[in-house]
Design a protein around this motif. Structure first.
Motif, PDB file in Angstrom:
ATOM      1  N   ARG A   1       3.663 -11.041   1.198  1.00  0.00           N
ATOM      2  CA  ARG A   1       4.531 -10.449   2.227  1.00  0.00           C
ATOM      3  C   ARG A   1       5.172  -9.166   1.693  1.00  0.00           C
ATOM      4  O   ARG A   1       5.261  -8.168   2.394  1.00  0.00           O
ATOM      5  CB  ARG A   1       5.613 -11.461   2.638  1.00  0.00           C
ATOM      6  CG  ARG A   1       6.534 -10.973   3.691  1.00  0.00           C
ATOM      7  CD  ARG A   1       5.823 -10.877   5.016  1.00  0.00           C
ATOM      8  NE  ARG A   1       6.802 -10.470   6.019  1.00  0.00           N
ATOM      9  CZ  ARG A   1       6.509  -9.788   7.092  1.00  0.00           C
ATOM     10  NH1 ARG A   1       5.269  -9.444   7.327  1.00  0.00           N
ATOM     11  NH2 ARG A   1       7.433  -9.461   7.954  1.00  0.00           N
ATOM     12  N   VAL A   2       5.602  -9.191   0.439  1.00  0.00           N
ATOM     13  CA  VAL A   2       6.203  -8.010  -0.169  1.00  0.00           C
ATOM     14  C   VAL A   2       5.178  -6.892  -0.261  1.00  0.00           C
ATOM     15  O   VAL A   2       5.473  -5.736   0.060  1.00  0.00           O
ATOM     16  CB  VAL A   2       6.788  -8.341  -1.568  1.00  0.00           C
ATOM     17  CG1 VAL A   2       7.204  -7.077  -2.300  1.00  0.00           C
ATOM     18  CG2 VAL A   2       7.957  -9.302  -1.434  1.00  0.00           C
ATOM     19  N   GLU A   3       3.962  -7.228  -0.670  1.00  0.00           N
ATOM     20  CA  GLU A   3       2.908  -6.221  -0.766  1.00  0.00           C
ATOM     21  C   GLU A   3       2.582  -5.642   0.604  1.00  0.00           C
ATOM     22  O   GLU A   3       2.374  -4.433   0.740  1.00  0.00           O
ATOM     23  CB  GLU A   3       1.653  -6.834  -1.399  1.00  0.00           C
ATOM     24  CG  GLU A   3       1.817  -7.146  -2.865  1.00  0.00           C
ATOM     25  CD  GLU A   3       0.622  -7.884  -3.448  1.00  0.00           C
ATOM     26  OE1 GLU A   3      -0.381  -8.081  -2.714  1.00  0.00           O
ATOM     27  OE2 GLU A   3       0.682  -8.265  -4.620  1.00  0.00           O
ATOM     28  N   GLU A   4       2.553  -6.497   1.641  1.00  0.00           N
ATOM     29  CA  GLU A   4       2.288  -6.020   2.996  1.00  0.00           C
ATOM     30  C   GLU A   4       3.394  -5.071   3.447  1.00  0.00           C
ATOM     31  O   GLU A   4       3.125  -4.023   4.046  1.00  0.00           O
ATOM     32  CB  GLU A   4       2.201  -7.195   3.967  1.00  0.00           C
ATOM     33  CG  GLU A   4       0.963  -8.035   3.810  1.00  0.00           C
ATOM     34  CD  GLU A   4       0.983  -9.270   4.705  1.00  0.00           C
ATOM     35  OE1 GLU A   4       1.852  -9.351   5.611  1.00  0.00           O
ATOM     36  OE2 GLU A   4       0.147 -10.150   4.498  1.00  0.00           O
ATOM     37  N   LEU A   5       4.636  -5.434   3.164  1.00  0.00           N
ATOM     38  CA  LEU A   5       5.762  -4.584   3.552  1.00  0.00           C
ATOM     39  C   LEU A   5       5.742  -3.261   2.799  1.00  0.00           C
ATOM     40  O   LEU A   5       6.014  -2.199   3.384  1.00  0.00           O
ATOM     41  CB  LEU A   5       7.086  -5.311   3.310  1.00  0.00           C
ATOM     42  CG  LEU A   5       7.370  -6.484   4.250  1.00  0.00           C
ATOM     43  CD1 LEU A   5       8.624  -7.229   3.795  1.00  0.00           C
ATOM     44  CD2 LEU A   5       7.516  -6.009   5.682  1.00  0.00           C
ATOM     45  N   GLU A   6       5.405  -3.294   1.521  1.00  0.00           N
ATOM     46  CA  GLU A   6       5.329  -2.057   0.742  1.00  0.00           C
ATOM     47  C   GLU A   6       4.225  -1.156   1.276  1.00  0.00           C
ATOM     48  O   GLU A   6       4.404   0.068   1.378  1.00  0.00           O
ATOM     49  CB  GLU A   6       5.098  -2.367  -0.736  1.00  0.00           C
ATOM     50  CG  GLU A   6       6.328  -2.928  -1.426  1.00  0.00           C
ATOM     51  CD  GLU A   6       6.065  -3.316  -2.872  1.00  0.00           C
ATOM     52  OE1 GLU A   6       4.882  -3.369  -3.296  1.00  0.00           O
ATOM     53  OE2 GLU A   6       7.056  -3.570  -3.581  1.00  0.00           O
ATOM     54  N   ALA A   7       3.096  -1.737   1.638  1.00  0.00           N
ATOM     55  CA  ALA A   7       1.992  -0.952   2.197  1.00  0.00           C
ATOM     56  C   ALA A   7       2.415  -0.336   3.528  1.00  0.00           C
ATOM     57  O   ALA A   7       2.132   0.836   3.799  1.00  0.00           O
ATOM     58  CB  ALA A   7       0.760  -1.833   2.382  1.00  0.00           C
ATOM     59  N   ARG A   8       3.114  -1.124   4.340  1.00  0.00           N
ATOM     60  CA  ARG A   8       3.580  -0.613   5.644  1.00  0.00           C
ATOM     61  C   ARG A   8       4.581   0.527   5.459  1.00  0.00           C
ATOM     62  O   ARG A   8       4.539   1.528   6.179  1.00  0.00           O
ATOM     63  CB  ARG A   8       4.222  -1.758   6.445  1.00  0.00           C
ATOM     64  CG  ARG A   8       4.679  -1.351   7.801  1.00  0.00           C
ATOM     65  CD  ARG A   8       3.500  -1.036   8.700  1.00  0.00           C
ATOM     66  NE  ARG A   8       4.014  -0.706  10.030  1.00  0.00           N
ATOM     67  CZ  ARG A   8       3.470   0.174  10.833  1.00  0.00           C
ATOM     68  NH1 ARG A   8       2.378   0.809  10.466  1.00  0.00           N
ATOM     69  NH2 ARG A   8       3.991   0.427  11.996  1.00  0.00           N
TER      70      ARG A   8
END
Length: 91
Positions: free
Chosen positions: A5-12
């Motif tokens: 989830r953190v990686e997805e948010l960072e990518a976003r």
């Protein structure tokens, strides 16, 4: 699970930052074109440019390298504004 989830948010966030930078560049280009058009219309109508307008018109005639520097400065100013806005907490 939390790591994804953190990686997805960072990518976003990175995608959104890239979008903001692109839109900022487009805005700067539009402002430059608008100034050029305003100056052209003023010249056709015989209006005398103000001191600030004279400075603006000389800036728009500069080389493409100078134009890129202006865009970069505007983007940096936008980044600085965003950073200071992120410190504000709304309850």
């Amino acid at each position: 699970m939390c790591g994804n989830r953190v990686e997805e948010l960072e990518a976003r966030v990175q995608e959104l930052e890239a979008s903001v930078e692109g839109l900022t560049d487009e805005l700067v280009e539009c402002k430059v074109r608008l100034r050029e058009l305003e100056n052209a219309v003023d010249d056709e109508l015989g209006f005398v440019p103000e001191t600030e307008s004279e400075q603006t018109s000389t800036e728009t005639i500069q080389s493409p390298e100078a134009d890129e520097a202006t865009k970069t400065e505007a983007a940096e100013e936008e980044d600085n504004t965003e950073e200071s806005d992120s410190d504000i907490i709304v309850a």
